[in-house]
Scaffold this active site. Structure first.
Site, PDB file in Angstrom:
ATOM      1  N   THR A  33       0.853  -1.197   0.000  1.00  0.00           N
ATOM      2  CA  THR A  33       0.000   0.000   0.000  1.00  0.00           C
ATOM      3  C   THR A  33       0.887   1.245   0.000  1.00  0.00           C
ATOM      4  O   THR A  33       2.062   1.170  -0.353  1.00  0.00           O
ATOM      5  CB  THR A  33      -0.999  -0.041   1.173  1.00  0.00           C
ATOM      6  OG1 THR A  33      -1.945   1.023   1.014  1.00  0.00           O
ATOM      7  CG2 THR A  33      -0.316   0.089   2.521  1.00  0.00           C
ATOM      8  N   ASN A  34       0.352   2.390   0.348  1.00  0.00           N
ATOM      9  CA  ASN A  34       1.141   3.629   0.359  1.00  0.00           C
ATOM     10  C   ASN A  34       0.676   4.526   1.494  1.00  0.00           C
ATOM     11  O   ASN A  34      -0.239   4.170   2.243  1.00  0.00           O
ATOM     12  CB  ASN A  34       1.031   4.325  -1.009  1.00  0.00           C
ATOM     13  CG  ASN A  34      -0.405   4.672  -1.333  1.00  0.00           C
ATOM     14  OD1 ASN A  34      -1.036   5.470  -0.652  1.00  0.00           O
ATOM     15  ND2 ASN A  34      -0.941   4.053  -2.383  1.00  0.00           N
ATOM     16  N   ASP A  35       1.285   5.694   1.608  1.00  0.00           N
ATOM     17  CA  ASP A  35       1.070   6.563   2.769  1.00  0.00           C
ATOM     18  C   ASP A  35      -0.143   7.495   2.672  1.00  0.00           C
ATOM     19  O   ASP A  35      -0.315   8.359   3.527  1.00  0.00           O
ATOM     20  CB  ASP A  35       2.306   7.438   2.999  1.00  0.00           C
ATOM     21  CG  ASP A  35       3.411   6.676   3.706  1.00  0.00           C
ATOM     22  OD1 ASP A  35       3.089   5.742   4.471  1.00  0.00           O
ATOM     23  OD2 ASP A  35       4.591   7.019   3.498  1.00  0.00           O
TER      24      ASP A  35
END
Ligand code: CTP
Ligand code: CA
Length: 226
Positions: A33-35
């Site tokens: 995933t990402n931030d």
């Protein structure tokens, strides 16, 4: 002149916003995933609701609660987001693609938890569909607003994305800063159209940036013919 925050300028309009990060599963307990916090997209959904629009929010993984009074569709992967967006696209007047979409996903998703064996392991990734690019190619009258997350050469990359994805507006932010962007309540953005820079918004709340983005979109919407 109407007070910006109490205006109902988007009354009768349908607005779809994607927000948050996507999740690409590796196995039953692990994912990529990402931030993205979802805050920018949620702020736009809230602003569109306050302007009287019918709001559909396609939300990936987020750290904050979505606003009240909007339809929320939860999705996990980029493919899920693609399906949710495409099936609703025809009925929309404005689409805002604030989500941080995963460019790649694991080529295979293991059904069982992957065991630790060798000292090195490789996960093969394959490219995901580009939702915004597909919308740009298919649009017929919808007003399309893209985002660009960049760490360098922001203006050049942003304008290239606007052209490539056939957006009406593109909102660029520099994600290398830690006082703005991902996770923060604030952002500093530049807004582009096909002719170049429309507006550079200095460090401000995502709430006020959301209103400004919709104000600029509103000024450019096709005139109602009745
Ligand atoms: N986007 C999308 N589908 C993807 C990747 C990106 O719809 N598979 C959208 C994002 O929601 C955003 C815009 O495209 O509105 C730009 O995303 P960004 O990651 O900045 O650009 P990319 O085209 O993916 O290029 P790169 O990551 O290489 O900079
Ligand atoms: Ca990307």
């Amino acid at each position: 002149q109407e007070d910006a925050l109490t205006s109902s300028k988007l009354q009768g309009k349908s607005v779809m916003i994607t927000a948050g990060g996507t999740i690409e599963r590796i196995d039953p307990v692990r994912y990529i995933t990402n931030d993205s916090s979802g805050k920018m997209g949620f702020a736009i959904a809230e602003a569109a609701r306050d302007y009287g629009a019918k709001v559909t929010l396609i939300a990936g993984q987020t750290q904050v609660e979505p606003p009240e009074g909007v339809e929320v569709i939860r999705v996990e992967s980029t493919q899920d987001m693609y399906d949710a967006v495409m099936s609703r696209f025809d009925n929309m007047d404005i689409i805002v693609k604030a989500a941080a979409v995963s460019d790649y996903r694991p080529a295979v998703r293991a059904d069982q938890k992957i065991k630790k064996t060798t000292d090195r392991m490789t996960i093969e990734l394959v490219k995901n569909p580009d939702i915004l690019q597909e919308l740009g190619a298919r649009k017929n009258g919808q007003f399309l607003i893209g985002f660009a997350a960049e760490t360098h050469d922001v203006a050049a990359f942003a304008q290239d994305k606007l052209r490539r994805k056939q957006c009406d507006l593109l909102v660029a932010n520099d994600v290398s800063r830690d006082d703005a962007g991902f996770g923060s309540n604030n952002n500093e953005v530049q807004i582009y159209d096909a002719d170049g820079l429309v507006e550079s918004i200095p460090l401000s709340t995502k709430h006020s940036i959301a209103h400004r983005i919709l104000d600029i979109a509103y000024e450019r919407l096709p005139l109602e013919v009745d």
